[in-house]
Design an enzyme around this catalytic site. Structure first.
Site, PDB file in Angstrom:
ATOM      1  N   HIS A  20       0.842  -1.193   0.000  1.00  0.00           N
ATOM      2  CA  HIS A  20       0.000   0.000   0.000  1.00  0.00           C
ATOM      3  C   HIS A  20       0.878   1.244   0.000  1.00  0.00           C
ATOM      4  CE1 HIS A  20      -3.720  -2.198   0.616  1.00  0.00           C
ATOM      5  NE2 HIS A  20      -3.124  -2.916   1.550  1.00  0.00           N
ATOM      6  N   CYS A  53      -0.397   2.413  -4.298  1.00  0.00           N
ATOM      7  CA  CYS A  53      -1.177   3.615  -4.572  1.00  0.00           C
ATOM      8  C   CYS A  53      -0.276   4.838  -4.417  1.00  0.00           C
ATOM      9  CB  CYS A  53      -2.349   3.712  -3.602  1.00  0.00           C
ATOM     10  SG  CYS A  53      -3.535   2.347  -3.734  1.00  0.00           S
TER      11      CYS A  53
END
Length: 435
Positions: free
Chosen positions: A150, A191
């Protein structure tokens, strides 16, 4: 206990034994290829991150000929023997239905998968943990780094911490000044991964491919219905798939060509590239990914029940919880899952309220709050970005347990472009202590 002992024994055996091919080198003008690969997450619903890294390990070592002693692997290692895994000891990747966990030598696992240890390994420091391997590359060597996890604006996630762009930039500058490599190529799946390299100097012989640009999510792909997890990340699957399609002719495709091919394959996020776009851009990918022999290995056709279903990485956890709840026939488990889902739905709304309060306290007006809340801005002050996000993660909500918060973090990092870091951190403290 037996399972833990078995895993530990296998790990020690893997660390202490090196097959004869590890003693060989693939010289590139007198240098070697080194690779550092890392899955920065834990938990079952993040299955895809460790799956991608395991698959890559076999590509680099078994198929591409990079000596195992030159590949350094970080992985929390809580997936293969997870209680939710119906295939104990097995991890599969979306590209093939075979086990990719067997034979992977994990150098740093569990609590050793930290931002600081990762940076120490990159700088070649002597280690006292795990396998003690470190990046001992020199001025004639090429380095390949693959990070999967992430991310948020100017930050990459780890199991219990974060790597900030300010710290990564300092490390890369030190590596460059110390002649720790000839050329370095980064592939980053996360991300907002473009925000880690948006200001990367083109003069440090580093190029970075990222799964997304500075303002968007990356995507998970290919769901296994039996296990209720995604088996890979879209961009990572695309670049590894391209590599396998051209195998063993890695010397016939350049870094630029692979970037363009994978960018076109990746339809839900904007694959991006940063840094040196002159020299490394024209290098064959074999310079960084290895020099395969001439024998072509045929991979088995997958017989697993896959559904190609792209989903923003930020939303994977919530989808997992809802799917698990829908399949549950146990009343107690269903009630527990209902409560957990309600908690996260309420928390996502609460996060936005807290960010409203922080922004208004810092800017002093609703009008200015609107300016800094409209869309993500460039990270012009990395140290401020680090200080503000560190405060928010420690005092408000953590990215690892609340991955959906990364959708809104730009509202904090935007403030750094016009306001003092102490004032922003003070506002974070004031408003988070009230929640």
């Amino acid at each position: 206990m037996f399972r833990i002992a078995l895993v530990a024994a296998c790990f020690l055996l893997a660390v202490q034994s090196h097959p004869i091919e590890d003693l060989l080198q693939q010289p590139e003008e007198g240098g070697q290829i080194w690779a550092v690969i890392i899955a920065g997450s834990k938990n079952w619903y993040n299955y895809r991150h460790q799956s991608d890294v395991c698959h890559l390990y076999h590509l680099l070592t078994k198929k591409h000929g990079i000596p195992k002693k030159n590949v350094i692997t970080f992985m929390y290692n809580d997936i293969a023997f997870n209680e939710e895994n119906p295939h104990q000891g097995v991890i599969i990747n979306a590209l093939h239905g075979k086990d990719v966990y067997e034979g992977v030598m994990i150098d740093y696992m569990g609590k050793d998968v930290t931002p600081q240890l990762f940076l120490d390994v990159l700088m070649g420091k002597d280690m006292e943990f795990g396998s003690r391997k470190s990046l001992k590359s020199g001025p004639k060597d090429t380095v390949f780094v693959n990070f999967v996890d992430h991310g948020g604006p100017g930050v990459l996630g780890f199991p219990a911490g974060e790597l900030h762009v300010a710290d990564l930039t300092k490390t890369l500058q030190t590596m460059y000044m110390d002649k720790h490599y000839k050329q370095m190529l980064w592939y980053v799946e996360a991300c907002y991964s473009g925000s880690m390299f948006d200001e990367l100097s083109p003069d440090m012989n580093i190029t970075a491919h990222t799964a997304s640009n500075t303002k968007e999510s990356s995507y998970a792909c290919v769901k296994d219905e039996e296990m209720d997890v995604y088996l890979g990340d879209c961009w990572s699957l695309n670049w590894m798939n391209n590599t396998e399609q051209i195998y063993p002719n890695l010397s016939k495709e350049t870094v630029e060509e692979q970037y363009e091919i994978v960018k076109n394959m990746t339809t839900h996020s904007h694959a991006s590239i940063y840094g040196d776009l002159t020299y490394i851009y024209k290098e064959p990918i074999s310079v960084f990914l290895g020099h395969p022999g001439s024998a072509i290995e045929v991979e088995p056709v997958s017989d697993w029940d896959y559904i190609y279903k792209p989903i923003p990485s930020q939303d994977v956890m919530m989808e997992y919880l809802k799917s698990k709840r829908d399949k549950s026939f146990d009343v107690e488990e269903t009630e527990k899952l209902d409560a957990e889902i309600r908690y996260h739905i309420l928390t996502e709304g609460k996060v936005q309220e807290v960010l409203d309060q922080i922004s208004r306290q810092v800017t002093g007006s609703r009008e200015m709050d609107t300016v800094f809340s409209r869309h993500p801005q460039t990270i012009a002050h990395p140290e401020c970005n680090k200080g503000v996000l560190s405060a928010f993660f420690s005092q408000c909500y953590k990215m690892q347990t609340h991955p959906y918060i990364t959708k809104y973090l730009y509202r904090l990092t935007n403030l750094c472009n016009a306001y003092n870091v102490k004032n922003i951190v003070s506002a974070v403290t004031d408003n988070c202590n009230c929640n």
